[in-house]
Write a protein that holds these residues in place. Structure first.
Motif: not given
Length: 63
Positions: A1-9, A22-27, A29-30, A60-61
């Motif tokens: 998830m960290k890689n996905a969150l970095t890609k979004i940023d 996107l960030i809210r949705s991915l978090r 799923l962590e 990507c994650n």
């Protein structure tokens, strides 16, 4: 998830609203090991662009 969150940023193509959702949705799923997505419902609610970006971040994650 960290890689996905970095890609979004780092993605300049995302609006601030899309980025937040996107960030809210991915978090959410962590902590889950598995999740089934209803992509038709997601497209209906968020639109095609959002769904493509969401799964792009997950891909990507997983790589």
């Amino acid at each position: 998830m960290k890689n996905a969150l970095t890609k979004i940023d780092d993605d300049p193509n995302l609006s601030d609203d899309d980025r937040k959702v996107l960030i809210r949705s991915l978090r959410k799923l962590e902590q889950m090991e598995q999740y089934i997505f209803n992509t038709a419902q997601m497209k209906k609610i968020y639109g095609d662009f959002f769904v493509e970006q969401f799964f792009s971040c997950l891909d990507c994650n997983l790589a």
